[in-house]
Design a protein around this motif. Sequence first.
Motif, mmCIF file in Angstrom:
data_model
loop_
_atom_site.group_PDB
_atom_site.id
_atom_site.type_symbol
_atom_site.label_atom_id
_atom_site.label_comp_id
_atom_site.label_asym_id
_atom_site.label_seq_id
_atom_site.Cartn_x
_atom_site.Cartn_y
_atom_site.Cartn_z
ATOM 1 N N LEU A 1 2.284 9.816 8.151
ATOM 2 C CA LEU A 1 2.892 9.301 6.925
ATOM 3 C C LEU A 1 3.018 10.418 5.905
ATOM 4 O O LEU A 1 2.215 11.348 5.880
ATOM 5 N N ASN A 2 4.025 10.295 5.080
ATOM 6 C CA ASN A 2 4.219 11.211 3.966
ATOM 7 C C ASN A 2 3.766 10.529 2.692
ATOM 8 O O ASN A 2 3.747 9.294 2.600
ATOM 9 N N ARG A 3 3.442 11.321 1.699
ATOM 10 C CA ARG A 3 3.061 10.778 0.398
ATOM 11 C C ARG A 3 4.193 9.883 -0.107
ATOM 12 O O ARG A 3 5.357 10.258 -0.074
ATOM 13 N N GLY A 4 3.858 8.669 -0.523
ATOM 14 C CA GLY A 4 4.845 7.728 -1.030
ATOM 15 C C GLY A 4 5.324 6.720 0.001
ATOM 16 O O GLY A 4 5.950 5.720 -0.371
ATOM 17 N N ASP A 5 5.055 6.926 1.300
ATOM 18 C CA ASP A 5 5.397 5.924 2.310
ATOM 19 C C ASP A 5 4.595 4.656 2.029
ATOM 20 O O ASP A 5 3.497 4.713 1.478
ATOM 21 N N THR A 6 5.135 3.502 2.446
ATOM 22 C CA THR A 6 4.467 2.238 2.150
ATOM 23 C C THR A 6 4.096 1.484 3.430
ATOM 24 O O THR A 6 4.709 1.677 4.476
ATOM 25 N N VAL A 7 3.084 0.632 3.286
ATOM 26 C CA VAL A 7 2.643 -0.257 4.365
ATOM 27 C C VAL A 7 2.521 -1.658 3.767
ATOM 28 O O VAL A 7 1.941 -1.828 2.690
ATOM 29 N N THR A 8 3.082 -2.660 4.476
ATOM 30 C CA THR A 8 2.925 -4.057 4.067
ATOM 31 C C THR A 8 2.462 -4.868 5.267
ATOM 32 O O THR A 8 2.673 -4.486 6.422
ATOM 33 N N LEU A 9 1.844 -5.995 4.985
ATOM 34 C CA LEU A 9 1.318 -6.894 6.002
ATOM 35 C C LEU A 9 1.808 -8.303 5.680
ATOM 36 O O LEU A 9 1.576 -8.807 4.587
ATOM 37 N N ASP A 10 2.511 -8.915 6.634
ATOM 38 C CA ASP A 10 3.040 -10.267 6.463
ATOM 39 C C ASP A 10 2.495 -11.167 7.567
ATOM 40 O O ASP A 10 2.186 -10.690 8.666
ATOM 41 N N TRP B 1 0.863 -1.180 0.000
ATOM 42 C CA TRP B 1 0.000 0.000 0.000
ATOM 43 C C TRP B 1 0.895 1.224 0.000
ATOM 44 O O TRP B 1 1.844 1.316 0.781
ATOM 45 N N THR B 2 0.604 2.185 -0.870
ATOM 46 C CA THR B 2 1.388 3.416 -0.970
ATOM 47 C C THR B 2 0.521 4.587 -0.536
ATOM 48 O O THR B 2 -0.585 4.777 -1.035
ATOM 49 N N CYS B 3 1.045 5.378 0.389
ATOM 50 C CA CYS B 3 0.318 6.513 0.952
ATOM 51 C C CYS B 3 0.069 7.573 -0.134
ATOM 52 O O CYS B 3 1.016 8.060 -0.741
ATOM 53 N N PRO B 4 -1.205 7.967 -0.354
ATOM 54 C CA PRO B 4 -1.504 8.929 -1.398
ATOM 55 C C PRO B 4 -1.408 10.384 -0.955
ATOM 56 O O PRO B 4 -1.335 11.278 -1.783
ATOM 57 N N GLN B 5 -1.395 10.619 0.376
ATOM 58 C CA GLN B 5 -1.480 11.993 0.866
ATOM 59 C C GLN B 5 -0.879 12.068 2.267
ATOM 60 O O GLN B 5 -1.137 11.205 3.106
ATOM 61 N N ALA C 1 0.273 -17.733 15.740
ATOM 62 C CA ALA C 1 -0.034 -16.931 14.550
ATOM 63 C C ALA C 1 0.563 -15.551 14.781
ATOM 64 O O ALA C 1 0.404 -14.967 15.854
ATOM 65 N N SER C 2 1.269 -15.038 13.784
ATOM 66 C CA SER C 2 1.924 -13.728 13.906
ATOM 67 C C SER C 2 1.618 -12.886 12.685
ATOM 68 O O SER C 2 1.519 -13.407 11.573
ATOM 69 N N ILE C 3 1.482 -11.572 12.906
ATOM 70 C CA ILE C 3 1.423 -10.643 11.788
ATOM 71 C C ILE C 3 2.481 -9.572 11.999
ATOM 72 O O ILE C 3 2.790 -9.193 13.133
ATOM 73 N N ARG C 4 3.039 -9.151 10.892
ATOM 74 C CA ARG C 4 4.048 -8.086 10.911
ATOM 75 C C ARG C 4 3.525 -6.964 10.022
ATOM 76 O O ARG C 4 3.325 -7.149 8.829
ATOM 77 N N VAL C 5 3.308 -5.805 10.634
ATOM 78 C CA VAL C 5 2.883 -4.616 9.898
ATOM 79 C C VAL C 5 4.122 -3.736 9.750
ATOM 80 O O VAL C 5 4.698 -3.316 10.754
ATOM 81 N N THR C 6 4.520 -3.491 8.509
ATOM 82 C CA THR C 6 5.680 -2.642 8.248
ATOM 83 C C THR C 6 5.184 -1.318 7.695
ATOM 84 O O THR C 6 4.557 -1.274 6.636
ATOM 85 N N VAL C 7 5.436 -0.248 8.458
ATOM 86 C CA VAL C 7 4.971 1.090 8.102
ATOM 87 C C VAL C 7 6.192 1.969 7.877
ATOM 88 O O VAL C 7 6.952 2.220 8.813
ATOM 89 N N ALA C 8 6.385 2.410 6.641
ATOM 90 C CA ALA C 8 7.498 3.297 6.278
ATOM 91 C C ALA C 8 8.827 2.748 6.796
ATOM 92 O O ALA C 8 9.642 3.476 7.354
#
Length: 190
Positions: free
Chosen positions: A154-163, A92-96, A121-128
């Motif tokens: 967050l700044n425009r263009g920062d990313t979020v991933t979920l593993d 996911w890429t931050c739009p604003q 069970a584990s989740i990893r949220v990676t934010v910027a």
Amino acid sequence: MASSDRSSVIPYAPANPPYNPTPDNLCRATWDELYRLEQALRDIDKPAALAATCSEPIAVQAATVWDRLLNENVTFQWENPRGQLNPATGVWTCPQEGLYQIDAILESPPFPTPAAKQYTASIRVTVAGTSLIAQNSGEDTKPVRVSAAVMRPLNRGDTVTLDADLTHQNKTGTVTCFGVLNILRVGSIK
């Protein structure tokens, strides 16, 4: 004044009227201020947001092995503006620019052939570039749910991933898990 004269925004900050006020100068400043107000109201009315789910097979192993979520079988409940989440990569890429509330959920069903043993069970949220890991354990005869919530500027263009990861002491294979990612811009950071 023709409408094309108002098409580009000139630098303007609310202040006293121009030193040499003419009807054109005052009119242009008014249009610019109205444009800024319109943008602010539009951000309040339709903030950047995403609600997406997925149903994906996750490998069960004795050691931690992260598997990217939201890159298979993605269902969009809401996405404004469109195109923030790439369903091929799960990024996911931050739009604003703004302050964002990020909620992630992973639900693992009971194992098809349970051994009545604990698993994690584990989740990893990676934010910027910064990761948050949440875990929950349970017996493999019952579903296990794990969730994480993050509020970050967050700044425009920062990313979020979920593993996701499923770790079991003596079982291997795959389990189809349900993943949820909700992201909402809750305010500005200026």
